[in-house]
Design an enzyme around this catalytic site. Sequence first.
Site, PDB file in Angstrom:
ATOM      1  N   ASN A   9       0.108   2.157  -1.985  1.00  0.00           N
ATOM      2  CA  ASN A   9      -0.936   2.279  -3.193  1.00  0.00           C
ATOM      3  C   ASN A   9      -1.979   3.404  -2.613  1.00  0.00           C
ATOM      4  O   ASN A   9      -2.813   3.140  -1.789  1.00  0.00           O
ATOM      5  CB  ASN A   9      -1.624   0.959  -2.909  1.00  0.00           C
ATOM      6  CG  ASN A   9      -2.831   0.834  -4.054  1.00  0.00           C
ATOM      7  OD1 ASN A   9      -3.161   1.478  -4.838  1.00  0.00           O
ATOM      8  ND2 ASN A   9      -3.562  -0.413  -3.465  1.00  0.00           N
ATOM      9  N   TRP A  10      -2.129   4.706  -3.705  1.00  0.00           N
ATOM     10  CA  TRP A  10      -2.910   5.553  -3.247  1.00  0.00           C
ATOM     11  C   TRP A  10      -4.154   5.291  -3.738  1.00  0.00           C
ATOM     12  O   TRP A  10      -5.210   6.021  -3.299  1.00  0.00           O
ATOM     13  CB  TRP A  10      -2.432   6.865  -3.865  1.00  0.00           C
ATOM     14  CG  TRP A  10      -1.081   7.385  -3.566  1.00  0.00           C
ATOM     15  CD1 TRP A  10      -0.446   6.820  -2.619  1.00  0.00           C
ATOM     16  CD2 TRP A  10      -0.460   8.597  -3.920  1.00  0.00           C
ATOM     17  NE1 TRP A  10       0.702   7.578  -2.364  1.00  0.00           N
ATOM     18  CE2 TRP A  10       0.695   8.791  -3.263  1.00  0.00           C
ATOM     19  CE3 TRP A  10      -0.675   9.497  -4.931  1.00  0.00           C
ATOM     20  CZ2 TRP A  10       1.885   9.636  -3.477  1.00  0.00           C
ATOM     21  CZ3 TRP A  10       0.207  10.478  -5.002  1.00  0.00           C
ATOM     22  CH2 TRP A  10       1.329  10.584  -4.303  1.00  0.00           C
ATOM     23  N   LYS A  11      -4.558   4.098  -4.317  1.00  0.00           N
ATOM     24  CA  LYS A  11      -6.005   3.853  -4.900  1.00  0.00           C
ATOM     25  C   LYS A  11      -6.641   5.211  -5.544  1.00  0.00           C
ATOM     26  O   LYS A  11      -6.068   5.942  -6.280  1.00  0.00           O
ATOM     27  CB  LYS A  11      -6.783   3.471  -3.790  1.00  0.00           C
ATOM     28  CG  LYS A  11      -6.209   2.243  -2.958  1.00  0.00           C
ATOM     29  CD  LYS A  11      -6.904   1.389  -1.984  1.00  0.00           C
ATOM     30  CE  LYS A  11      -5.971   0.527  -1.074  1.00  0.00           C
ATOM     31  NZ  LYS A  11      -7.037  -0.272  -0.464  1.00  0.00           N
ATOM     32  N   HIS A  98      -4.904  -6.876  -7.168  1.00  0.00           N
ATOM     33  CA  HIS A  98      -5.195  -6.464  -5.911  1.00  0.00           C
ATOM     34  C   HIS A  98      -6.687  -6.900  -5.798  1.00  0.00           C
ATOM     35  O   HIS A  98      -7.637  -7.048  -6.705  1.00  0.00           O
ATOM     36  CB  HIS A  98      -5.396  -4.891  -6.018  1.00  0.00           C
ATOM     37  CG  HIS A  98      -5.344  -4.269  -4.765  1.00  0.00           C
ATOM     38  ND1 HIS A  98      -6.552  -4.236  -4.051  1.00  0.00           N
ATOM     39  CD2 HIS A  98      -4.594  -3.755  -3.807  1.00  0.00           C
ATOM     40  CE1 HIS A  98      -6.330  -3.741  -2.764  1.00  0.00           C
ATOM     41  NE2 HIS A  98      -5.144  -3.281  -2.516  1.00  0.00           N
ATOM     42  N   GLU A 100      -9.148  -5.239  -4.563  1.00  0.00           N
ATOM     43  CA  GLU A 100     -10.400  -4.581  -4.884  1.00  0.00           C
ATOM     44  C   GLU A 100     -10.596  -5.009  -6.479  1.00  0.00           C
ATOM     45  O   GLU A 100     -11.737  -4.865  -6.648  1.00  0.00           O
ATOM     46  CB  GLU A 100      -9.930  -3.010  -4.796  1.00  0.00           C
ATOM     47  CG  GLU A 100      -9.944  -3.030  -3.046  1.00  0.00           C
ATOM     48  CD  GLU A 100      -9.173  -1.791  -2.532  1.00  0.00           C
ATOM     49  OE1 GLU A 100      -8.614  -1.146  -3.497  1.00  0.00           O
ATOM     50  OE2 GLU A 100      -9.120  -1.967  -1.324  1.00  0.00           O
ATOM     51  N   GLU A 170      -1.731 -10.209   0.927  1.00  0.00           N
ATOM     52  CA  GLU A 170      -2.769  -9.216   1.382  1.00  0.00           C
ATOM     53  C   GLU A 170      -3.847  -9.916   1.853  1.00  0.00           C
ATOM     54  O   GLU A 170      -4.738 -10.155   0.955  1.00  0.00           O
ATOM     55  CB  GLU A 170      -3.074  -8.129   0.421  1.00  0.00           C
ATOM     56  CG  GLU A 170      -1.817  -7.162  -0.096  1.00  0.00           C
ATOM     57  CD  GLU A 170      -2.246  -5.939  -0.450  1.00  0.00           C
ATOM     58  OE1 GLU A 170      -1.636  -4.958   0.112  1.00  0.00           O
ATOM     59  OE2 GLU A 170      -3.182  -5.932  -1.302  1.00  0.00           O
ATOM     60  N   GLY A 176      -7.645  -2.237   4.763  1.00  0.00           N
ATOM     61  CA  GLY A 176      -8.544  -1.089   5.235  1.00  0.00           C
ATOM     62  C   GLY A 176      -9.672  -1.320   6.282  1.00  0.00           C
ATOM     63  O   GLY A 176     -10.282  -0.748   6.447  1.00  0.00           O
ATOM     64  N   SER A 215      -3.703  -3.235   6.536  1.00  0.00           N
ATOM     65  CA  SER A 215      -3.448  -2.055   7.588  1.00  0.00           C
ATOM     66  C   SER A 215      -2.182  -2.199   8.514  1.00  0.00           C
ATOM     67  O   SER A 215      -2.173  -2.025   9.726  1.00  0.00           O
ATOM     68  CB  SER A 215      -4.489  -2.738   8.585  1.00  0.00           C
ATOM     69  OG  SER A 215      -5.959  -2.867   7.996  1.00  0.00           O
ATOM     70  N   GLY A 236      -1.789   0.922   2.004  1.00  0.00           N
ATOM     71  CA  GLY A 236      -2.990   1.458   1.468  1.00  0.00           C
ATOM     72  C   GLY A 236      -3.056   2.805   2.356  1.00  0.00           C
ATOM     73  O   GLY A 236      -2.424   3.894   1.853  1.00  0.00           O
ATOM     74  N   GLY A 237      -4.060   2.882   3.103  1.00  0.00           N
ATOM     75  CA  GLY A 237      -4.380   4.198   4.015  1.00  0.00           C
ATOM     76  C   GLY A 237      -3.425   4.842   4.631  1.00  0.00           C
ATOM     77  O   GLY A 237      -3.306   6.029   4.259  1.00  0.00           O
TER      78      GLY A 237
END
Length: 252
Positions: A9-11, A98, A100, A170, A176, A215, A236-237
Amino acid sequence: MRDKIVAGNWKMNLTRQAGLSLVDEIYRGLNLDDTTDVKVVVAPPFPFLFEMRDWINPETLLFLSAQNCHQEKNGAFTGAVSAEMLASYDCTYCIVGHSERREYFGEDDKLINQKIQRLLENSIKPIYCCGESLEERESEKHFEVVAAQIQSAFQGFKKQELLNVVVAYEPVWAIGTGKTATPEQAQEMHAFIRQKLSQVLGDEAEEISILYGGSVKPENAKELFSQKDIDGGLIGGASLNANQFLSIIHSF
Ligand code: PEP
Protein backbone atom coordinates in the site's frame (compact mmCIF):
# COMPACT_ATOMS: atom_id res chain seq x y z
CA MET A 1 -5.57 -23.91 -1.18
CA ARG A 2 -6.01 -20.27 -0.29
CA ASP A 3 -3.92 -17.57 -1.96
CA LYS A 4 -0.71 -16.32 -0.39
CA ILE A 5 -0.69 -12.57 -0.94
CA VAL A 6 1.76 -9.77 -0.25
CA ALA A 7 0.23 -6.38 -1.01
CA GLY A 8 2.05 -3.04 -0.95
CA ASN A 9 0.00 0.00 0.00
CA TRP A 10 1.91 3.02 -1.28
CA LYS A 11 -0.57 5.47 0.28
CA MET A 12 -0.04 9.12 -0.84
CA ASN A 13 3.66 8.69 -1.63
CA LEU A 14 5.98 8.91 -4.64
CA THR A 15 5.78 10.72 -7.96
CA ARG A 16 4.92 9.19 -11.32
CA GLN A 17 8.61 8.55 -12.15
CA ALA A 18 9.45 7.15 -8.72
CA GLY A 19 6.37 4.92 -8.84
CA LEU A 20 7.28 3.56 -12.28
CA SER A 21 10.85 2.85 -11.14
CA LEU A 22 9.58 1.06 -8.04
CA VAL A 23 7.12 -1.18 -9.88
CA ASP A 24 9.80 -1.96 -12.47
CA GLU A 25 12.28 -3.01 -9.76
CA ILE A 26 9.62 -5.19 -8.13
CA TYR A 27 8.72 -6.77 -11.48
CA ARG A 28 12.36 -7.56 -12.27
CA GLY A 29 12.88 -8.97 -8.79
CA LEU A 30 9.93 -11.30 -9.30
CA ASN A 31 10.99 -12.38 -12.77
CA LEU A 32 14.32 -13.54 -11.41
CA ASP A 33 12.55 -15.89 -9.06
CA ASP A 34 10.49 -18.44 -10.91
CA THR A 35 9.60 -20.48 -7.84
CA THR A 36 7.37 -18.04 -5.98
CA ASP A 37 3.68 -18.83 -5.70
CA VAL A 38 2.90 -15.63 -3.82
CA LYS A 39 0.46 -13.19 -5.41
CA VAL A 40 2.12 -9.80 -5.29
CA VAL A 41 -0.17 -6.79 -5.29
CA VAL A 42 0.79 -3.15 -5.71
CA ALA A 43 -1.65 -0.44 -4.62
CA PRO A 44 -0.37 2.88 -6.02
CA PRO A 45 -2.23 6.21 -5.88
CA PHE A 46 -5.06 6.58 -8.44
CA PRO A 47 -3.13 8.66 -11.06
CA PHE A 48 -0.49 5.93 -11.42
CA LEU A 49 -2.93 3.13 -12.21
CA PHE A 50 -3.05 3.66 -15.96
CA GLU A 51 0.68 3.25 -16.60
CA MET A 52 1.14 0.55 -13.98
CA ARG A 53 -1.06 -1.74 -16.05
CA ASP A 54 1.96 -2.36 -18.30
CA TRP A 55 3.66 -4.23 -15.45
CA ILE A 56 0.69 -6.36 -14.53
CA ASN A 57 1.38 -9.92 -15.41
CA PRO A 58 -0.48 -12.88 -13.92
CA GLU A 59 2.47 -15.10 -14.93
CA THR A 60 4.77 -13.27 -12.56
CA LEU A 61 1.85 -13.13 -10.14
CA LEU A 62 1.86 -9.32 -10.08
CA PHE A 63 -1.52 -7.65 -9.69
CA LEU A 64 -2.90 -4.14 -9.40
CA SER A 65 -4.98 -2.76 -6.54
CA ALA A 66 -6.56 0.60 -5.83
CA GLN A 67 -6.43 2.10 -2.33
CA ASN A 68 -10.08 3.13 -2.19
CA CYS A 69 -13.26 3.60 -4.20
CA HIS A 70 -16.49 5.55 -3.83
CA GLN A 71 -19.58 3.82 -2.49
CA GLU A 72 -21.92 5.05 -5.24
CA LYS A 73 -21.99 3.71 -8.79
CA ASN A 74 -21.47 7.11 -10.45
CA GLY A 75 -22.79 10.66 -10.35
CA ALA A 76 -22.02 14.11 -9.01
CA PHE A 77 -19.28 13.23 -6.50
CA THR A 78 -16.44 15.59 -7.40
CA GLY A 79 -13.01 14.09 -6.93
CA ALA A 80 -14.28 10.55 -6.36
CA VAL A 81 -13.41 7.36 -8.24
CA SER A 82 -15.91 4.56 -8.86
CA ALA A 83 -15.41 0.81 -8.75
CA GLU A 84 -16.48 0.64 -12.39
CA MET A 85 -13.61 2.99 -13.35
CA LEU A 86 -11.16 0.83 -11.42
CA ALA A 87 -12.39 -2.26 -13.25
CA SER A 88 -11.73 -0.48 -16.56
CA TYR A 89 -8.09 -0.01 -15.38
CA ASP A 90 -7.68 -3.75 -14.73
CA CYS A 91 -7.60 -3.50 -10.95
CA THR A 92 -7.92 -6.99 -9.50
CA TYR A 93 -8.11 -5.74 -5.91
CA CYS A 94 -9.12 -2.63 -3.97
CA ILE A 95 -8.30 -1.84 -0.35
CA VAL A 96 -11.33 -0.78 1.70
CA GLY A 97 -11.72 0.14 5.35
CA HIS A 98 -8.10 1.09 5.96
CA SER A 99 -7.76 2.63 9.43
CA GLU A 100 -6.51 5.88 7.87
CA ARG A 101 -9.76 6.13 5.87
CA ARG A 102 -11.71 5.40 9.05
CA GLU A 103 -9.80 7.95 11.11
CA TYR A 104 -9.20 10.84 8.68
CA PHE A 105 -12.22 10.45 6.40
CA GLY A 106 -14.80 9.26 8.94
CA GLU A 107 -15.56 5.98 7.16
CA ASP A 108 -17.48 3.35 9.09
CA ASP A 109 -18.43 -0.24 8.36
CA LYS A 110 -21.85 0.70 7.00
CA LEU A 111 -20.18 2.80 4.31
CA ILE A 112 -17.49 0.17 3.77
CA ASN A 113 -20.27 -2.40 3.26
CA GLN A 114 -21.53 -0.28 0.32
CA LYS A 115 -18.04 -0.02 -1.13
CA ILE A 116 -17.64 -3.81 -0.94
CA GLN A 117 -20.95 -4.11 -2.79
CA ARG A 118 -19.74 -1.82 -5.60
CA LEU A 119 -16.44 -3.69 -5.89
CA LEU A 120 -18.06 -7.12 -6.06
CA GLU A 121 -20.51 -5.87 -8.73
CA ASN A 122 -17.43 -4.99 -10.80
CA SER A 123 -15.56 -8.25 -10.11
CA ILE A 124 -12.89 -6.52 -8.02
CA LYS A 125 -11.72 -8.33 -4.89
CA PRO A 126 -11.99 -6.11 -1.80
CA ILE A 127 -9.06 -6.22 0.62
CA TYR A 128 -11.08 -5.44 3.72
CA CYS A 129 -9.07 -3.96 6.61
CA CYS A 130 -10.15 -4.35 10.21
CA GLY A 131 -8.40 -4.01 13.56
CA GLU A 132 -8.57 -2.52 17.01
CA SER A 133 -7.00 0.61 18.53
CA LEU A 134 -4.43 0.48 21.32
CA GLU A 135 -7.04 1.49 23.87
CA GLU A 136 -9.36 -1.29 22.70
CA ARG A 137 -6.60 -3.87 22.98
CA GLU A 138 -5.52 -2.65 26.40
CA SER A 139 -9.08 -2.88 27.64
CA GLU A 140 -9.31 -6.39 26.13
CA LYS A 141 -12.07 -5.42 23.72
CA HIS A 142 -10.12 -6.39 20.58
CA PHE A 143 -12.10 -9.53 19.74
CA GLU A 144 -15.40 -7.75 20.30
CA VAL A 145 -14.34 -4.81 18.11
CA VAL A 146 -13.08 -6.92 15.21
CA ALA A 147 -16.15 -9.20 15.37
CA ALA A 148 -18.45 -6.15 15.15
CA GLN A 149 -16.45 -4.69 12.23
CA ILE A 150 -16.67 -7.92 10.26
CA GLN A 151 -20.33 -8.47 11.07
CA SER A 152 -21.30 -5.04 9.82
CA ALA A 153 -18.99 -4.87 6.78
CA PHE A 154 -20.09 -8.28 5.45
CA GLN A 155 -23.79 -7.94 6.32
CA GLY A 156 -26.15 -8.97 3.53
CA PHE A 157 -23.65 -10.67 1.20
CA LYS A 158 -24.16 -14.14 -0.16
CA LYS A 159 -21.65 -16.88 0.55
CA GLN A 160 -20.52 -16.93 -3.10
CA GLU A 161 -19.82 -13.18 -2.95
CA LEU A 162 -17.85 -13.33 0.29
CA LEU A 163 -15.54 -15.95 -1.16
CA ASN A 164 -14.03 -13.10 -3.24
CA VAL A 165 -13.05 -11.04 -0.23
CA VAL A 166 -9.56 -10.83 1.24
CA VAL A 167 -9.35 -9.77 4.90
CA ALA A 168 -6.44 -7.76 6.32
CA TYR A 169 -6.11 -7.69 10.10
CA GLU A 170 -4.31 -4.46 10.92
CA PRO A 171 -4.14 -3.54 14.59
CA VAL A 172 -4.20 0.28 14.44
CA TRP A 173 -1.48 0.53 17.09
CA ALA A 174 0.92 -1.34 14.79
CA ILE A 175 0.44 0.71 11.62
CA GLY A 176 3.42 2.89 10.80
CA THR A 177 4.53 2.81 14.45
CA GLY A 178 7.31 0.23 14.24
CA LYS A 179 5.36 -1.88 16.78
CA THR A 180 4.28 -5.24 15.43
CA ALA A 181 1.79 -7.67 16.91
CA THR A 182 3.65 -10.75 18.08
CA PRO A 183 3.16 -13.76 15.80
CA GLU A 184 1.05 -15.29 18.61
CA GLN A 185 -1.18 -12.21 18.94
CA ALA A 186 -1.64 -12.06 15.17
CA GLN A 187 -2.31 -15.79 14.82
CA GLU A 188 -4.84 -15.67 17.65
CA MET A 189 -6.80 -12.88 15.91
CA HIS A 190 -6.54 -14.48 12.47
CA ALA A 191 -7.93 -17.76 13.83
CA PHE A 192 -10.73 -15.79 15.49
CA ILE A 193 -11.55 -14.00 12.19
CA ARG A 194 -11.60 -17.31 10.32
CA GLN A 195 -13.90 -18.79 12.92
CA LYS A 196 -16.26 -15.77 12.55
CA LEU A 197 -16.22 -16.20 8.77
CA SER A 198 -16.99 -19.90 9.15
CA GLN A 199 -20.32 -18.96 10.72
CA VAL A 200 -21.36 -17.74 7.26
CA LEU A 201 -19.06 -19.70 4.97
CA GLY A 202 -18.75 -23.01 6.81
CA ASP A 203 -15.68 -25.00 5.73
CA GLU A 204 -15.10 -22.56 2.88
CA ALA A 205 -13.77 -20.03 5.40
CA GLU A 206 -10.57 -22.02 4.92
CA GLU A 207 -10.38 -20.54 1.39
CA ILE A 208 -10.28 -16.91 2.56
CA SER A 209 -6.86 -15.25 2.64
CA ILE A 210 -6.32 -13.30 5.85
CA LEU A 211 -3.36 -10.90 5.68
CA TYR A 212 -1.55 -9.29 8.59
CA GLY A 213 -0.66 -5.60 8.42
CA GLY A 214 1.24 -3.40 10.84
CA SER A 215 4.96 -2.64 10.57
CA VAL A 216 5.81 -5.81 8.63
CA LYS A 217 9.51 -5.73 7.75
CA PRO A 218 11.99 -8.23 6.25
CA GLU A 219 13.09 -9.01 9.83
CA ASN A 220 9.69 -10.09 11.14
CA ALA A 221 7.87 -11.30 8.01
CA LYS A 222 9.06 -14.90 8.08
CA GLU A 223 7.84 -15.61 11.58
CA LEU A 224 4.50 -13.88 10.99
CA PHE A 225 3.91 -15.68 7.67
CA SER A 226 4.72 -19.06 9.18
CA GLN A 227 1.60 -18.89 11.39
CA LYS A 228 -1.19 -21.23 10.36
CA ASP A 229 -3.84 -18.59 9.67
CA ILE A 230 -1.60 -15.79 8.33
CA ASP A 231 -1.73 -15.90 4.55
CA GLY A 232 0.45 -12.90 3.79
CA GLY A 233 0.75 -9.24 4.53
CA LEU A 234 -0.49 -5.77 3.74
CA ILE A 235 2.66 -3.70 3.78
CA GLY A 236 2.86 0.09 4.10
CA GLY A 237 6.27 1.69 4.69
CA ALA A 238 8.38 -1.27 3.60
CA SER A 239 6.53 -1.53 0.27
CA LEU A 240 8.14 1.75 -0.86
CA ASN A 241 11.55 0.10 -1.00
CA ALA A 242 11.90 -2.61 -3.66
CA ASN A 243 14.59 -4.57 -1.79
CA GLN A 244 12.59 -4.64 1.44
CA PHE A 245 9.36 -5.50 -0.33
CA LEU A 246 10.99 -8.30 -2.35
CA SER A 247 12.64 -9.64 0.77
CA ILE A 248 9.23 -9.76 2.51
CA ILE A 249 7.77 -11.62 -0.51
CA HIS A 250 10.64 -14.08 -0.52
CA SER A 251 10.29 -14.77 3.18
CA PHE A 252 7.36 -17.04 2.27
C1 PEP B 1 -0.72 -0.10 6.34
O1 PEP B 1 -0.84 1.11 6.25
O2 PEP B 1 -1.61 -0.84 5.87
C2 PEP B 1 0.45 -0.63 7.01
C3 PEP B 1 0.43 -1.87 7.39
O3 PEP B 1 1.50 0.24 7.18
P1 PEP B 1 2.95 -0.11 7.80
O4 PEP B 1 3.42 -1.38 7.17
O5 PEP B 1 3.79 1.06 7.47
O6 PEP B 1 2.73 -0.27 9.28
